[in-house]
Design an enzyme around this catalytic site. Structure first.
Site, PDB file in Angstrom:
ATOM      1  N   CYS A 219       3.039   5.796   9.436  1.00 21.81           N
ATOM      2  CA  CYS A 219       3.939   5.193   8.441  1.00 21.81           C
ATOM      3  C   CYS A 219       5.340   5.775   8.609  1.00 21.81           C
ATOM      4  O   CYS A 219       6.311   5.038   8.715  1.00 21.81           O
ATOM      5  CB  CYS A 219       3.420   5.451   7.033  1.00 21.81           C
ATOM      6  SG  CYS A 219       1.834   4.678   6.676  1.00 21.81           S
ATOM      7  N   ARG A 239       8.366   3.052   8.263  1.00 24.11           N
ATOM      8  CA  ARG A 239       8.122   1.607   8.239  1.00 24.11           C
ATOM      9  C   ARG A 239       7.455   1.166   6.948  1.00 24.11           C
ATOM     10  O   ARG A 239       7.632   0.041   6.476  1.00 24.11           O
ATOM     11  CB  ARG A 239       7.243   1.182   9.420  1.00 24.11           C
ATOM     12  CG  ARG A 239       5.827   1.731   9.353  1.00 24.11           C
ATOM     13  CD  ARG A 239       4.866   1.126  10.366  1.00 24.11           C
ATOM     14  NE  ARG A 239       3.548   1.716  10.212  1.00 24.11           N
ATOM     15  CZ  ARG A 239       2.610   1.273   9.377  1.00 24.11           C
ATOM     16  NH1 ARG A 239       2.848   0.221   8.612  1.00 24.11           N
ATOM     17  NH2 ARG A 239       1.437   1.879   9.298  1.00 24.11           N
ATOM     18  N   ASN A 250       6.562  12.748   1.682  1.00 28.21           N
ATOM     19  CA  ASN A 250       7.320  12.596   2.923  1.00 28.21           C
ATOM     20  C   ASN A 250       8.716  13.201   2.825  1.00 28.21           C
ATOM     21  O   ASN A 250       9.207  13.808   3.785  1.00 28.21           O
ATOM     22  CB  ASN A 250       7.427  11.117   3.304  1.00 28.21           C
ATOM     23  CG  ASN A 250       6.095  10.413   3.420  1.00 28.21           C
ATOM     24  OD1 ASN A 250       5.948   9.284   2.962  1.00 28.21           O
ATOM     25  ND2 ASN A 250       5.102  11.064   4.009  1.00 28.21           N
ATOM     26  N   TYR A 282       1.865   0.309  -5.233  1.00 27.14           N
ATOM     27  CA  TYR A 282       0.544  -0.286  -5.432  1.00 27.14           C
ATOM     28  C   TYR A 282       0.374  -0.647  -6.904  1.00 27.14           C
ATOM     29  O   TYR A 282       0.838   0.063  -7.795  1.00 27.14           O
ATOM     30  CB  TYR A 282      -0.552   0.679  -4.984  1.00 27.14           C
ATOM     31  CG  TYR A 282      -0.679   0.773  -3.489  1.00 27.14           C
ATOM     32  CD1 TYR A 282      -1.318  -0.230  -2.766  1.00 27.14           C
ATOM     33  CD2 TYR A 282      -0.137   1.851  -2.785  1.00 27.14           C
ATOM     34  CE1 TYR A 282      -1.413  -0.164  -1.382  1.00 27.14           C
ATOM     35  CE2 TYR A 282      -0.228   1.923  -1.403  1.00 27.14           C
ATOM     36  CZ  TYR A 282      -0.872   0.913  -0.711  1.00 27.14           C
ATOM     37  OH  TYR A 282      -0.963   0.977   0.657  1.00 27.14           O
TER      38      TYR A 282
END
EC number: 2.1.1.45
Length: 337
Positions: A219, A239, A250, A282
């Protein structure tokens, strides 16, 4: 698609309002949104006060909740998504570990050190008490990826393998890859030291030839480093960004990587720039993130490296001390697998 017979709009609205949602009318789209409209939540800055950098992340959440495209995804859960977002975090006087919820700092450190070793065995990371890769290394998940022949925990040529052995033929998580492939980490350390103005100080985990062998394609896939005025800065291209769980992790991980690289190359940490492609929330994370949006950021902590090391391989978890990290309480969110 909803798993029931279509109802009248009036009845559907009543049902969803009972579950804490309301209907927001957009041009051509009828979208569900939380009862407390995140678009109305503002974090005000008064006077000459410098805006807290965490507000960038909160604005991204709010923008996705307000304008995000309703999309199906690999997990089947569904997301709200926007394409193309960026935030900038200074590394000079503080460390960007988000404060509107507690971030799993020990997990950030252990996972990054695991990457740097080139390991592809989720069981090795799990033995440190960090189990964030366990589900992706399970027999069930591997079988779903067409990798049923792999033993449990064998993730394939994921991040660490690409960083340390790019281009090597992957056998399994137990093979010895010493001297095989291209060691991108050593390469960028050498460039930072000896050719700091080079525009190719890049480390990339995206290897199209190996994607089908990976339990999960990368990712966060490409980072570029930049040296100016004795400072080392990093820009990450990601991405796919899970805004609830993944992105806070991250931000911390690549900021820590920048601190470590600056330390071994005799530079100071400068800035971390985070560029997102598909930035998504989500649907199972909407409610927790509504709560997070009501919180006011607190001062970022400082990060101290406690001893002098000369190579990236020398770092251990005990080398890092987080100072004055006083976040809001943890917010539970389930990982989408």
């Amino acid at each position: 698609m909803f798993p029931f017979v279509p109802l009248s709009l009036y009845v559907a609205k009543k049902l969803f309002r009972a579950r804490g949602f309301r209907f927001c009318q957009k041009p051509g789209v009828l979208a569900l949104a939380p009862e407390v409209d995140p678009c109305s939540i503002q974090h005000e800055v008064t006077g000459a006060e410098t805006p807290h950098e965490e507000l960038q992340y909160l604005r991204q959440l709010r923008e996705i909740l307000c304008r995000g495209s309703d999309r199906l995804d690999r997990t089947g859960i569904g997301t709200l998504s926007l394409f193309g977002m960026q935030a900038r975090y200074s590394l000079r006087d503080h460390f960007p570990l988000l404060t509107t919820k507690r971030v799993f700092w020990r997990g950030v450190v252990q996972e990054l050190l695991w990457f740097l070793k080139g390991s592809t065995d989720s069981r090795e990371l799990s033995r440190t008490g960090v189990k964030i890769w366990d589900k992706n290394g399970s027999r069930e998940f591997l079988a779903g990826r067409g990798l049923a022949h792999r033993r449990e925990g064998d993730l394939g040529p994921v991040y660490g393998f690409q960083w340390r052995h790019f281009g090597a033929a992957y056998v399994d998580a137990d093979a010895d890859y010493t001297g095989q492939g291209f060691d991108q980490l050593s390469y960028i350390v050498d460039l930072i030291k000896n050719n700091p103005h080079d525009r190719r100080i890049i480390m990339c985990a995206w290897n199209p030839a190996d994607l089908s062998l990976m339990a999960l394609p990368p990712c966060h896939l490409l980072c570029q480093f930049y040296v100016a005025d004795g400072e080392l800065s990093c820009q990450l291209y990601q991405r796919s960004g899970d805004m609830g769980l993944g992105v806070p992790f991250n931000i911390a991980s690549y900021s820590l990587l920048t601190y470590m690289l600056a330390h071994v190359t005799g530079l100071r940490p400068g800035e971390f720039i985070h560029t997102l492609g598909d930035a998504h929330i989500y649907k199972t994370h909407i409610e927790p993130l509504r709560l997070q949006l009501t919180r006011t950021p607190r001062p970022f902590p400082r990060l101290e490296i406690l001893r002098s090391v000369s190579s990236m391989e020398e770092f251990t978890p005990d080398d890092f001390r987080l100072v004055d990290y006083c976040p809001h309480p943890t917010i539970r969110m389930e990982m989408a697998v």
